[in-house]
Design an enzyme around this catalytic site. Sequence first.
Site, PDB file in Angstrom:
ATOM      1  N   GLY A  46      54.582  32.053   9.253  1.00 17.67           N
ATOM      2  CA  GLY A  46      53.200  32.547   9.553  1.00 17.67           C
ATOM      3  C   GLY A  46      53.394  33.473  10.544  1.00 17.67           C
ATOM      4  CD  GLU A  47      52.785  37.164  13.578  1.00 21.39           C
ATOM      5  OE1 GLU A  47      52.915  37.654  12.460  1.00 21.39           O
ATOM      6  OE2 GLU A  47      53.449  37.527  14.387  1.00 21.39           O
ATOM      7  CB  CYS A  78      59.845  32.346   8.773  1.00 16.48           C
ATOM      8  SG  CYS A  78      59.815  34.020   8.785  1.00 16.48           S
ATOM      9  CB  ILE A 130      58.441  37.327   5.035  1.00 17.42           C
ATOM     10  CG1 ILE A 130      58.514  37.142   3.489  1.00 17.42           C
ATOM     11  CG2 ILE A 130      57.429  38.262   5.204  1.00 17.42           C
ATOM     12  CD1 ILE A 130      57.661  36.201   3.048  1.00 17.42           C
ATOM     13  CG  HIS A 166      59.347  32.390   4.107  1.00 19.27           C
ATOM     14  ND1 HIS A 166      58.027  31.985   4.622  1.00 19.27           N
ATOM     15  CD2 HIS A 166      59.528  33.445   4.845  1.00 19.27           C
ATOM     16  CE1 HIS A 166      57.881  32.487   5.602  1.00 19.27           C
ATOM     17  NE2 HIS A 166      58.796  33.559   5.798  1.00 19.27           N
ATOM     18  CD  GLU A 168      58.162  28.755   2.786  1.00 25.43           C
ATOM     19  OE1 GLU A 168      59.130  28.474   2.713  1.00 25.43           O
ATOM     20  OE2 GLU A 168      57.384  29.525   3.702  1.00 25.43           O
TER      21      GLU A 168
HETATM   22  N1  GLN Z   1      57.240  37.894  12.168  1.00 26.58           N
HETATM   23  C1  GLN Z   1      56.633  36.442  12.479  1.00 26.58           C
HETATM   24  C2  GLN Z   1      56.700  36.040  13.852  1.00 26.58           C
HETATM   25  O1  GLN Z   1      57.026  36.605  14.700  1.00 26.58           O
HETATM   26  C3  GLN Z   1      57.490  35.575  11.600  1.00 26.58           C
HETATM   27  C4  GLN Z   1      57.209  35.919  10.105  1.00 26.58           C
HETATM   28  C5  GLN Z   1      57.177  34.751   9.036  1.00 26.58           C
HETATM   29  O2  GLN Z   1      57.141  33.427   9.463  1.00 26.58           O
HETATM   30  N2  GLN Z   1      57.296  35.061   7.830  1.00 26.58           N
HETATM   31  O3  GLN Z   1      56.175  34.939  14.317  1.00 26.58           O
END
Ligand code: GLN
Length: 186
Positions: A46-47, A78, A130, A166, A168
């Site tokens: 996610g972020e 990630c 990603i 990822h 998943e």
């Molecule tokens: N770019 C995101 C971050 O810095 C991570 C990307 C992701 O989880 N697919 O948190």
Amino acid sequence: MKVGVLGLQGAFVEHVTILERLNVKAIIVKTKEALEEVDALIIPGGESSVMGKFMKKEGLDQIIIEKVKQGMPIWGTCAGLILLAKDVHNNPSYLNLMDISVQRNAYGRQLGSFVIEEKFAEQKIPMVFIRGPIITKVSDHVEILSVVQNEIVAARQNNILATSFHPELTSDASVHEYFIKMCQSV
Ligand code: GLN
């Protein structure tokens, strides 16, 4: 065994789907109460900055830290990997649980997403990146599980697993199977 998937933001449903396919009991964790119920936890992609803020706001960060220090298995994918790291280049760190340095968005913003077949713990699997991070440094306590294009993208430290990619988002369940085995052995 009940595995929780942190469901504050990001790709959490996909993890639950794979766990259920493997006949593992899985719940989405959004509250302290749900967190207390689980034997292991996955922090999804996610972020990281957004998820980190929500985690703090809900008071989940301190409980996660305590539980992992007591041995609860945890896996960050990630953004989840970023949240586990003790050091994040040019960014604050969050849970400070794993002896790794990481660089966010290490593949750049434009070309940040790609799929590649590479080895995870000696087995070739499809990996979806990603805007993923890379692990730039590990301590002696950390076992490196994947290196892609000369960068470390999966590692383990005792009860802590981290992947830049990822699993998943593919139909290959190898990393989930690895995590379940890890949960049964720590
Ligand atoms: N770019 C995101 C971050 O810095 C991570 C990307 C992701 O989880 N697919 O948190």
